[in-house]
Design a protein around this motif. Structure first.
Motif, mmCIF file in Angstrom:
data_model
loop_
_atom_site.group_PDB
_atom_site.id
_atom_site.type_symbol
_atom_site.label_atom_id
_atom_site.label_comp_id
_atom_site.label_asym_id
_atom_site.label_seq_id
_atom_site.Cartn_x
_atom_site.Cartn_y
_atom_site.Cartn_z
ATOM 1 N N PHE A 166 0.823 -1.206 0.000
ATOM 2 C CA PHE A 166 0.000 0.000 0.000
ATOM 3 C C PHE A 166 0.861 1.261 0.000
ATOM 4 O O PHE A 166 0.368 2.350 0.227
ATOM 5 C CB PHE A 166 -0.951 -0.004 1.207
ATOM 6 N N HIS A 167 2.171 1.097 -0.224
ATOM 7 C CA HIS A 167 3.054 2.250 -0.270
ATOM 8 C C HIS A 167 2.764 3.092 -1.503
ATOM 9 O O HIS A 167 2.251 2.614 -2.518
ATOM 10 C CB HIS A 167 4.519 1.803 -0.318
ATOM 11 N N LEU A 168 3.127 4.373 -1.436
ATOM 12 C CA LEU A 168 3.172 5.190 -2.632
ATOM 13 C C LEU A 168 4.277 4.655 -3.549
ATOM 14 O O LEU A 168 5.154 3.909 -3.100
ATOM 15 C CB LEU A 168 3.435 6.650 -2.260
ATOM 16 N N PRO A 169 4.271 5.003 -4.844
ATOM 17 C CA PRO A 169 5.282 4.464 -5.762
ATOM 18 C C PRO A 169 6.703 4.633 -5.221
ATOM 19 O O PRO A 169 7.089 5.723 -4.800
ATOM 20 C CB PRO A 169 5.063 5.286 -7.036
ATOM 21 N N GLY A 170 7.443 3.519 -5.243
ATOM 22 C CA GLY A 170 8.811 3.567 -4.751
ATOM 23 C C GLY A 170 8.917 3.729 -3.247
ATOM 24 O O GLY A 170 10.007 3.928 -2.721
ATOM 25 N N ALA A 171 7.794 3.645 -2.535
ATOM 26 C CA ALA A 171 7.765 3.842 -1.081
ATOM 27 C C ALA A 171 8.328 5.205 -0.688
ATOM 28 O O ALA A 171 9.076 5.337 0.278
ATOM 29 C CB ALA A 171 8.509 2.715 -0.359
ATOM 30 N N ALA A 204 11.055 0.762 1.269
ATOM 31 C CA ALA A 204 11.718 1.051 0.004
ATOM 32 C C ALA A 204 12.401 -0.170 -0.596
ATOM 33 O O ALA A 204 12.351 -0.382 -1.815
ATOM 34 C CB ALA A 204 12.735 2.177 0.207
ATOM 35 N N LEU A 205 13.063 -0.987 0.228
ATOM 36 C CA LEU A 205 13.720 -2.178 -0.309
ATOM 37 C C LEU A 205 12.694 -3.137 -0.897
ATOM 38 O O LEU A 205 12.877 -3.654 -2.009
ATOM 39 C CB LEU A 205 14.540 -2.872 0.775
ATOM 40 N N ASN A 260 -3.625 -7.834 -10.124
ATOM 41 C CA ASN A 260 -3.676 -7.052 -8.882
ATOM 42 C C ASN A 260 -3.652 -5.555 -9.133
ATOM 43 O O ASN A 260 -3.530 -4.772 -8.192
ATOM 44 C CB ASN A 260 -2.488 -7.422 -7.983
ATOM 45 N N GLY A 261 -3.775 -5.140 -10.399
ATOM 46 C CA GLY A 261 -3.776 -3.705 -10.692
ATOM 47 C C GLY A 261 -4.995 -3.017 -10.100
ATOM 48 O O GLY A 261 -5.963 -3.649 -9.678
ATOM 49 N N GLY A 262 -4.950 -1.714 -10.065
ATOM 50 C CA GLY A 262 -6.052 -0.935 -9.511
ATOM 51 C C GLY A 262 -5.574 0.431 -9.072
ATOM 52 O O GLY A 262 -4.398 0.769 -9.201
ATOM 53 N N VAL A 263 -6.487 1.203 -8.546
ATOM 54 C CA VAL A 263 -6.207 2.577 -8.133
ATOM 55 C C VAL A 263 -6.343 2.689 -6.623
ATOM 56 O O VAL A 263 -7.308 2.198 -6.031
ATOM 57 C CB VAL A 263 -7.174 3.566 -8.820
ATOM 58 N N SER A 264 -5.381 3.345 -5.996
ATOM 59 C CA SER A 264 -5.465 3.702 -4.581
ATOM 60 C C SER A 264 -5.552 5.223 -4.488
ATOM 61 O O SER A 264 -4.900 5.929 -5.264
ATOM 62 C CB SER A 264 -4.253 3.193 -3.802
ATOM 63 N N ARG A 276 -1.602 3.474 4.554
ATOM 64 C CA ARG A 276 -1.583 2.684 5.790
ATOM 65 C C ARG A 276 -0.378 1.752 5.858
ATOM 66 O O ARG A 276 0.045 1.368 6.929
ATOM 67 C CB ARG A 276 -2.870 1.891 5.938
ATOM 68 N N GLY A 277 0.204 1.409 4.693
ATOM 69 C CA GLY A 277 1.402 0.575 4.717
ATOM 70 C C GLY A 277 2.600 1.267 5.310
ATOM 71 O O GLY A 277 3.577 0.617 5.693
#
Length: 233
Positions: free
Chosen positions: A3-8, A179-180, A203-207, A230-231
């Protein structure tokens, strides 16, 4: 599923402080990150960022549309010349919030870690006066560092490393699960494609985060509105 943003990364909107520091400039609190690169996307106003690193002292103008970023080991201080607003991108979401920032307090604080922590910890609540006092103390130390030269900068780096040493195990855990893991996920996807396995694409989709998770937070350089999936909590 992550649930991270891209690239955490971490994302915040920042309204830079516009009150006067001891040197007559308006702006934020000088500090250094030890493991996180930071980027600015300027969305409004004008100002500049003062930086002090192994490359010496520098001032970088900030105007709407400017993108600027810097690596760990760069002391940085935002200066507000009028209505400066920025979207801040932080590497390793969760690490900056876990203490990966050391403020440039004057040298007497380098030998007393308890005194340092007491000086940089804000009491909470809406009162900005403690944040401004912390900023002014860090600006005083930053100005002294800037005048003292490379040897003082190197000693500040050593102080910063000693200060954060007790937290490194926690930081490593955050990095491994953030990030890792986000970087390794690309490897897992490449491995799957190499086998013509497209099952992960299901598992694609929009958050969506429709609004900031935290608002009016007293950051080091201004008032923050942070977006925390939340991740990353």
């Amino acid at each position: 599923m992550s649930f991270h943003l891209p690239g955490a990364i971490g994302v915040s909107r920042l309204s830079v402080y516009d009150t006067t520091a001891p040197d007559g400039l308006h702006g934020g609190t000088p500090h250094m990150h030890l493991t996180c690169s930071e980027g600015y996307v300027v969305t409004a106003g004008a100002g500049h960022v003062q930086t002090l690193s192994g490359d010496g002292y520098r001032e970088t103008p900030l105007r709407p549309g400017t993108v600027a970023w810097f690596r760990p080991g760069t002391i940085h201080r935002l200066v507000n010349e009028g209505g400066l607003q920025i979207v801040v991108l932080m590497q390793n979401s969760g690490l900056p919030e876990a203490g990966d920032a050391v403020l440039t307090l004057p040298e007497p604080y380098w030998s007393d870690h308890d005194a340092y922590r007491a000086a940089v910890t804000l009491p909470g609540g809406p009162d900005l006066a403690p944040a401004y006092r912390r900023r002014d103390l860090a600006v005083t130390g930053f100005l002294a560092l800037r005048e003292a030269g490379p040897a003082a900068f190197a000693e500040f780096c050593r102080f910063a490393a000693r200060l954060v040493a007790p937290r490194l195990a926690e930081w490593r855990r955050r990095w491994e699960t953030g990030a890792l893991d986000a970087a390794l996920e690309t490897g897992r996807q490449l491995d799957a494609l190499d086998k013509t396995d497209t099952s992960y694409l299901a598992n694609g989709g929009v958050s969506v985060l429709p609004e900031p998770t935290e608002s009016a937070k007293h950051g080091m350089c201004g008032l923050l509105e942070t977006y925390i999936p939340r991740g990353d909590m």
